[in-house]
Design a protein around this motif. Structure first.
Motif, mmCIF file in Angstrom:
data_model
loop_
_atom_site.group_PDB
_atom_site.id
_atom_site.type_symbol
_atom_site.label_atom_id
_atom_site.label_comp_id
_atom_site.label_asym_id
_atom_site.label_seq_id
_atom_site.Cartn_x
_atom_site.Cartn_y
_atom_site.Cartn_z
ATOM 1 N N VAL A 1 0.837 -1.210 0.000
ATOM 2 C CA VAL A 1 0.000 0.000 0.000
ATOM 3 C C VAL A 1 0.869 1.256 0.000
ATOM 4 O O VAL A 1 0.607 2.214 -0.745
ATOM 5 C CB VAL A 1 -0.954 -0.003 1.210
ATOM 6 C CG1 VAL A 1 -1.722 1.315 1.291
ATOM 7 C CG2 VAL A 1 -1.921 -1.167 1.123
ATOM 8 N N ILE A 2 1.911 1.257 0.823
ATOM 9 C CA ILE A 2 2.807 2.408 0.873
ATOM 10 C C ILE A 2 3.460 2.632 -0.483
ATOM 11 O O ILE A 2 3.535 3.763 -0.987
ATOM 12 C CB ILE A 2 3.892 2.206 1.951
ATOM 13 C CG1 ILE A 2 3.272 2.208 3.345
ATOM 14 C CG2 ILE A 2 4.956 3.294 1.854
ATOM 15 C CD1 ILE A 2 2.594 3.507 3.708
ATOM 16 N N GLY A 3 3.930 1.550 -1.096
ATOM 17 C CA GLY A 3 4.564 1.682 -2.398
ATOM 18 C C GLY A 3 3.623 2.203 -3.465
ATOM 19 O O GLY A 3 3.985 3.083 -4.253
ATOM 20 N N LEU A 4 2.411 1.702 -3.501
ATOM 21 C CA LEU A 4 1.439 2.130 -4.512
ATOM 22 C C LEU A 4 1.037 3.593 -4.321
ATOM 23 O O LEU A 4 0.927 4.344 -5.303
ATOM 24 C CB LEU A 4 0.199 1.230 -4.454
ATOM 25 C CG LEU A 4 0.394 -0.216 -4.925
ATOM 26 C CD1 LEU A 4 -0.868 -1.039 -4.672
ATOM 27 C CD2 LEU A 4 0.765 -0.270 -6.404
ATOM 28 N N THR A 5 0.802 3.993 -3.078
ATOM 29 C CA THR A 5 0.435 5.390 -2.823
ATOM 30 C C THR A 5 1.606 6.329 -3.119
ATOM 31 O O THR A 5 1.399 7.442 -3.611
ATOM 32 C CB THR A 5 -0.024 5.576 -1.366
ATOM 33 O OG1 THR A 5 0.983 5.067 -0.471
ATOM 34 C CG2 THR A 5 -1.333 4.855 -1.116
ATOM 35 N N MET A 6 2.827 5.867 -2.853
ATOM 36 C CA MET A 6 4.002 6.676 -3.189
ATOM 37 C C MET A 6 4.137 6.849 -4.695
ATOM 38 O O MET A 6 4.476 7.942 -5.181
ATOM 39 C CB MET A 6 5.268 6.045 -2.616
ATOM 40 C CG MET A 6 5.470 6.265 -1.121
ATOM 41 S SD MET A 6 7.008 5.522 -0.519
ATOM 42 C CE MET A 6 8.237 6.499 -1.414
ATOM 43 N N VAL A 7 3.877 5.785 -5.451
ATOM 44 C CA VAL A 7 3.947 5.883 -6.904
ATOM 45 C C VAL A 7 2.938 6.905 -7.421
ATOM 46 O O VAL A 7 3.267 7.774 -8.253
ATOM 47 C CB VAL A 7 3.676 4.499 -7.555
ATOM 48 C CG1 VAL A 7 3.441 4.650 -9.056
ATOM 49 C CG2 VAL A 7 4.853 3.559 -7.319
ATOM 50 N N LEU A 8 1.704 6.838 -6.917
ATOM 51 C CA LEU A 8 0.658 7.753 -7.380
ATOM 52 C C LEU A 8 0.998 9.200 -7.060
ATOM 53 O O LEU A 8 0.928 10.076 -7.940
ATOM 54 C CB LEU A 8 -0.680 7.373 -6.735
ATOM 55 C CG LEU A 8 -1.880 8.252 -7.097
ATOM 56 C CD1 LEU A 8 -2.095 8.287 -8.601
ATOM 57 C CD2 LEU A 8 -3.139 7.763 -6.384
ATOM 58 N N SER A 9 1.378 9.481 -5.819
ATOM 59 C CA SER A 9 1.687 10.864 -5.431
ATOM 60 C C SER A 9 2.933 11.374 -6.152
ATOM 61 O O SER A 9 3.001 12.554 -6.531
ATOM 62 C CB SER A 9 1.876 10.971 -3.918
ATOM 63 O OG SER A 9 2.998 10.220 -3.492
ATOM 64 N N THR A 10 3.912 10.494 -6.366
ATOM 65 C CA THR A 10 5.143 10.904 -7.060
ATOM 66 C C THR A 10 4.867 11.238 -8.514
ATOM 67 O O THR A 10 5.387 12.226 -9.046
ATOM 68 C CB THR A 10 6.201 9.795 -6.966
ATOM 69 O OG1 THR A 10 6.452 9.484 -5.593
ATOM 70 C CG2 THR A 10 7.502 10.237 -7.610
ATOM 71 N N VAL A 11 4.055 10.429 -9.176
ATOM 72 C CA VAL A 11 3.730 10.678 -10.584
ATOM 73 C C VAL A 11 2.957 11.995 -10.730
ATOM 74 O O VAL A 11 3.227 12.795 -11.638
ATOM 75 C CB VAL A 11 2.915 9.508 -11.167
ATOM 76 C CG1 VAL A 11 2.348 9.870 -12.537
ATOM 77 C CG2 VAL A 11 3.790 8.263 -11.275
ATOM 78 N N LEU A 12 2.019 12.246 -9.821
ATOM 79 C CA LEU A 12 1.219 13.474 -9.900
ATOM 80 C C LEU A 12 2.071 14.723 -9.679
ATOM 81 O O LEU A 12 1.948 15.705 -10.410
ATOM 82 C CB LEU A 12 0.085 13.418 -8.874
ATOM 83 C CG LEU A 12 -1.045 12.421 -9.171
ATOM 84 C CD1 LEU A 12 -2.048 12.393 -8.020
ATOM 85 C CD2 LEU A 12 -1.756 12.778 -10.476
ATOM 86 N N THR A 13 2.925 14.700 -8.657
ATOM 87 C CA THR A 13 3.783 15.865 -8.395
ATOM 88 C C THR A 13 4.894 15.978 -9.432
ATOM 89 O O THR A 13 5.248 17.084 -9.843
ATOM 90 C CB THR A 13 4.383 15.779 -6.988
ATOM 91 O OG1 THR A 13 5.031 14.507 -6.818
ATOM 92 C CG2 THR A 13 3.312 15.927 -5.932
#
Length: 232
Positions: A212-224
């Protein structure tokens, strides 16, 4: 494309987001790996996290500078002003406390109080993200409604047909201009919501796991990272 990628990677923010993306992918890979492979991915994840700490080492300076700027403004009586003040104060304290443990993280100078300090740092990080999320939600809900009400009121005061038609055209134009602002607020809400999982997990408040941490990090990183890509 290559030139744009070069500019992105040579910018501090772009390089940091690239490392964060690799770190998040390594965190996901840990879940699907076993034995020595899992150990390698875990090591890569930890080393990338340590490397990224140097990018934000002086982040407390900008944070406290923003706090100083907010305190000198006349708009501190507003809810967004207080939320911004709380957010940047917590971010500044988070960066400052995290910096105190950098030598411990590098195995240069080990201290017994590292865990206590990092716990407080992550607590301030959680609060900072919470205030940022609250500020974005407030701006999305109340700022838009206030602007819409103001436009509707102005439109009613127009009695001349030509003026009313002109006002209608201006309203449509303003709505189109507000669309990017609304999209930015929604994007920030998603980013802050995703990033909240990390300090909450580190503090033991919400043990979500590496996936979950990895997936949420990927999403927030791609958006920013996408916004940084547009700027460079």
């Amino acid at each position: 494309m290559v030139a744009h990628l070069n500019r992105f990677l040579h910018s501090g923010a772009g390089l940091e987001k690239t490392l964060r993306l690799i770190q998040s992918l390594a965190q996901i890979a840990v879940v699907f790996s076993v034995g020595s492979t899992a150990v390698r991915f875990t090591t890569a994840k930890l080393q990338l996290a340590l490397t990224r700490r140097f990018f934000r080492f002086f982040g407390f300076i900008e944070s406290f500078q923003r706090v100083s700027g907010l305190l000198s403004k006349d708009g501190m009586s507003s809810v967004p002003g207080w939320l911004d003040l709380a957010k940047w104060t917590c971010f500044g304290l988070y960066f400052l406390l995290e910096d105190l443990t950098i030598l411990h993280a590098m195995d240069v100078y080990l201290v017994p109080w590292e865990q206590r300090v990092m716990k407080e740092a992550n607590t301030f990080w959680f609060y900072a993200l919470s205030f940022s999320l609250a500020g974005s939600v407030y701006a999305l809900l109340f700022s838009s409604s206030v602007e819409s009400a103001s436009k509707a009121k102005d439109q009613k005061t127009k009695k001349n047909g030509t003026k009313a038609e002109k006002e209608k055209v201006e309203t449509v134009t303003n709505e189109k201009a507000d669309a990017p602002k609304t999209a930015a607020l929604v994007r920030q809400i998603v980013v802050d919501g995703c990033d909240l999982f990390l300090p909450a997990t580190l503090l033991g408040w919400m043990p979500t796991g590496d996936l979950v941490i990895g997936l949420t990090m990927v999403l927030s990183t791609v958006l920013t990272g996408r916004e940084i890509w547009k700027r460079v």
